[in-house]
Design a protein around this motif. Structure first.
Motif, mmCIF file in Angstrom:
data_model
loop_
_atom_site.group_PDB
_atom_site.id
_atom_site.type_symbol
_atom_site.label_atom_id
_atom_site.label_comp_id
_atom_site.label_asym_id
_atom_site.label_seq_id
_atom_site.Cartn_x
_atom_site.Cartn_y
_atom_site.Cartn_z
ATOM 1 N N ALA A 53 17.081 44.972 -11.771
ATOM 2 C CA ALA A 53 15.799 45.438 -12.314
ATOM 3 C C ALA A 53 15.326 46.673 -11.553
ATOM 4 O O ALA A 53 15.474 46.740 -10.330
ATOM 5 N N PRO A 54 14.786 47.674 -12.242
ATOM 6 C CA PRO A 54 14.290 48.875 -11.549
ATOM 7 C C PRO A 54 13.116 48.528 -10.644
ATOM 8 O O PRO A 54 12.311 47.644 -10.947
ATOM 9 N N LEU A 55 13.021 49.226 -9.504
ATOM 10 C CA LEU A 55 11.923 48.990 -8.587
ATOM 11 C C LEU A 55 10.608 49.427 -9.222
ATOM 12 O O LEU A 55 10.536 50.497 -9.834
ATOM 13 N N PRO A 56 9.553 48.625 -9.110
ATOM 14 C CA PRO A 56 8.277 49.010 -9.707
ATOM 15 C C PRO A 56 7.685 50.222 -8.987
ATOM 16 O O PRO A 56 7.836 50.385 -7.778
ATOM 17 N N VAL A 57 7.008 51.084 -9.728
ATOM 18 C CA VAL A 57 6.358 52.258 -9.166
ATOM 19 C C VAL A 57 4.955 51.862 -8.705
ATOM 20 O O VAL A 57 4.174 51.307 -9.464
ATOM 21 N N PHE A 58 4.653 52.116 -7.431
ATOM 22 C CA PHE A 58 3.351 51.743 -6.880
ATOM 23 C C PHE A 58 2.257 52.600 -7.509
ATOM 24 O O PHE A 58 2.444 53.791 -7.757
ATOM 25 N N THR A 59 1.110 52.009 -7.769
ATOM 26 C CA THR A 59 -0.039 52.749 -8.267
ATOM 27 C C THR A 59 -1.244 52.480 -7.372
ATOM 28 O O THR A 59 -1.428 51.362 -6.879
ATOM 29 N N TRP A 60 -2.054 53.520 -7.164
ATOM 30 C CA TRP A 60 -3.263 53.396 -6.350
ATOM 31 C C TRP A 60 -4.459 52.941 -7.181
ATOM 32 O O TRP A 60 -5.528 52.684 -6.622
ATOM 33 N N THR A 61 -4.303 52.830 -8.475
ATOM 34 C CA THR A 61 -5.411 52.440 -9.334
ATOM 35 C C THR A 61 -5.839 51.003 -9.041
ATOM 36 O O THR A 61 -5.003 50.101 -8.958
ATOM 37 N N GLY A 62 -7.148 50.802 -8.883
ATOM 38 C CA GLY A 62 -7.671 49.460 -8.690
ATOM 39 C C GLY A 62 -8.795 49.408 -7.679
ATOM 40 O O GLY A 62 -9.021 50.345 -6.911
ATOM 41 N N ALA A 63 -9.513 48.298 -7.676
ATOM 42 C CA ALA A 63 -10.585 48.055 -6.707
ATOM 43 C C ALA A 63 -9.987 47.483 -5.425
ATOM 44 O O ALA A 63 -8.918 46.869 -5.430
ATOM 45 N N TYR A 64 -10.689 47.675 -4.316
ATOM 46 C CA TYR A 64 -10.198 47.181 -3.033
ATOM 47 C C TYR A 64 -11.369 46.884 -2.101
ATOM 48 O O TYR A 64 -12.497 47.335 -2.304
ATOM 49 N N PHE A 65 -11.090 46.114 -1.067
ATOM 50 C CA PHE A 65 -12.045 45.876 0.013
ATOM 51 C C PHE A 65 -11.263 45.830 1.316
ATOM 52 O O PHE A 65 -10.035 45.629 1.323
ATOM 53 N N GLY A 66 -11.973 46.016 2.447
ATOM 54 C CA GLY A 66 -11.252 46.014 3.706
ATOM 55 C C GLY A 66 -12.170 46.068 4.913
ATOM 56 O O GLY A 66 -13.398 45.958 4.806
ATOM 57 N N ILE A 67 -11.560 46.248 6.078
ATOM 58 C CA ILE A 67 -12.271 46.319 7.354
ATOM 59 C C ILE A 67 -11.865 47.593 8.070
ATOM 60 O O ILE A 67 -10.823 48.197 7.772
ATOM 61 N N ASN A 68 -12.696 48.021 9.037
ATOM 62 C CA ASN A 68 -12.392 49.226 9.796
ATOM 63 C C ASN A 68 -12.947 49.097 11.211
ATOM 64 O O ASN A 68 -13.893 48.348 11.458
ATOM 65 N N ALA A 69 -12.385 49.872 12.126
ATOM 66 C CA ALA A 69 -12.860 49.929 13.505
ATOM 67 C C ALA A 69 -12.377 51.236 14.110
ATOM 68 O O ALA A 69 -11.322 51.757 13.736
ATOM 69 N N GLY A 70 -13.175 51.777 15.038
ATOM 70 C CA GLY A 70 -12.771 53.032 15.644
ATOM 71 C C GLY A 70 -13.713 53.488 16.733
ATOM 72 O O GLY A 70 -14.491 52.692 17.281
ATOM 73 N N ALA A 71 -13.649 54.779 17.024
ATOM 74 C CA ALA A 71 -14.435 55.377 18.097
ATOM 75 C C ALA A 71 -15.478 56.317 17.514
ATOM 76 O O ALA A 71 -15.192 57.103 16.612
ATOM 77 N N ALA A 72 -16.699 56.215 18.035
ATOM 78 C CA ALA A 72 -17.770 57.165 17.722
ATOM 79 C C ALA A 72 -17.894 58.104 18.920
ATOM 80 O O ALA A 72 -18.137 57.648 20.033
ATOM 81 N N PHE A 73 -17.705 59.400 18.695
ATOM 82 C CA PHE A 73 -17.665 60.320 19.828
ATOM 83 C C PHE A 73 -18.502 61.565 19.553
ATOM 84 O O PHE A 73 -18.743 61.937 18.403
ATOM 85 N N ASP A 74 -18.934 62.199 20.641
ATOM 86 C CA ASP A 74 -19.745 63.410 20.580
ATOM 87 C C ASP A 74 -20.939 63.225 19.644
ATOM 88 O O ASP A 74 -21.260 64.090 18.834
ATOM 89 N N ASN A 75 -21.585 62.059 19.764
ATOM 90 C CA ASN A 75 -22.756 61.762 18.940
ATOM 91 C C ASN A 75 -23.987 62.372 19.605
ATOM 92 O O ASN A 75 -24.390 61.946 20.699
ATOM 93 N N LYS A 76 -24.585 63.344 18.956
ATOM 94 C CA LYS A 76 -25.677 64.126 19.554
ATOM 95 C C LYS A 76 -27.032 63.634 19.060
ATOM 96 O O LYS A 76 -27.215 63.359 17.873
ATOM 97 N N GLN A 77 -27.960 63.535 20.007
ATOM 98 C CA GLN A 77 -29.366 63.288 19.697
ATOM 99 C C GLN A 77 -30.153 64.509 20.165
ATOM 100 O O GLN A 77 -30.110 64.855 21.355
#
Length: 266
Positions: A37-61
């Motif tokens: 069977a041929p390999l399916p072609v990936f598509t980016w179409t669709g809804a999604y949810f997720g998590i994130n984490a990172g660095a906040a830097f050079d935050n000026k007040q």
């Protein structure tokens, strides 16, 4: 009779030879190849949810005066760093083949929308000596949210994109100044709006990846940079002593976020 037997034998040999020659001309019988069977072609179409984490830097007040102050407080600016963590939801739509199919099957322009909310660990205080007194500045961003459009190009399971839109945050700021024996306290607390922009890359993880705990082709990993700038907000004077009140102050928050995220696409 003997002659007849010779004739019959010769005829049989001739028929056998002709049959062998005909069999040699027939194509060889080969078992059919198994169906793949041929390999399916990936598509980016669709809804999604997720998590994130990172660095906040050079935050000026940045604190600015709205008028000349006799206590000597002028424009004051400082920066800090911390971390961010939160979640996001969004929707992508891939225009399959649009853009000439550059990059092969499954490549095309991707448009989308994403909203996120993050806890921000950014809080800093500084003390200064003013004309005839002292001042203590404190400001922090406790929460940041964005609502952004996304536009990118997909190379099958690899996506590069730019993003931009609306930003809002929960800002907490305070200035305490002491001048000629009087204490002046000004605060600002609450939501402030602004804008954000940035870009990133996203990759659909193989089903065997240790990060793909769903073992699904719908899990993606992203690395993203965002720049945010929130509008200036007035500080409100909360001093008990109202005799020597000074003209007001404004505060503005801006900064940068570099983060990674994990999404699951429906």
């Amino acid at each position: 009779m003997f002659a007849s037997k010779k004739i019959v034998t010769a005829a049989a040999m001739l028929v056998a030879a002709a049959g062998a020659a005909h069999a040699a001309d027939l194509p060889a019988r080969v078992a059919p190849a198994p169906y793949v069977a041929p390999l399916p072609v990936f598509t980016w179409t669709g809804a999604y949810f997720g998590i994130n984490a990172g660095a906040a830097f050079d935050n000026k007040q940045e604190f600015t005066t709205t008028a000349n102050r006799s206590d000597g407080i002028g424009n004051t600016r400082f920066s800090d760093s911390g971390f961010s963590a939160g979640g996001q939801i969004g929707y992508n739509y891939e225009l399959q083949g649009f853009g000439g199919g550059f990059g092969g099957p499954g490549s095309g322009i991707v448009i989308g929308f994403e909203a996120d909310a993050m806890y921000m660990d950014t809080d800093k205080s500084i003390n200064t000596i003013t004309n005839g007194g002292t001042a203590s500045f404190r400001s922090g961003l406790d929460f940041l949210g964005t609502a952004r459009g996304r536009l990118g190009y997909a190379f099958n399971t690899f996506l590069i994109y730019g993003t931009g839109g609306f930003a809002y945050g929960d800002v907490n700021s305070r200035v305490v100044s002491v001048y000629n024996g009087s204490t002046d306290i000004q605060r600002q607390s609450g939501f402030t709006t602004g804008y954000t922009y940035g870009g990133g890359i996203e990759y659909a993880l193989p089903t065997g990846s240790f990060l793909n705990f769903f073992h699904s082709s719908a899990v993606t990993l992203k690395a993203e940079y965002l720049r945010y700038e929130l509008d200036s907000s007035n500080l409100n004077d909360s001093s008990v002593n109202t005799v020597n009140l000074q003209p007001g102050l404004k505060v503005k928050n801006e900064g940068n976020i570099a983060r990674i995220g994990l999404n699951y696409k429906f």
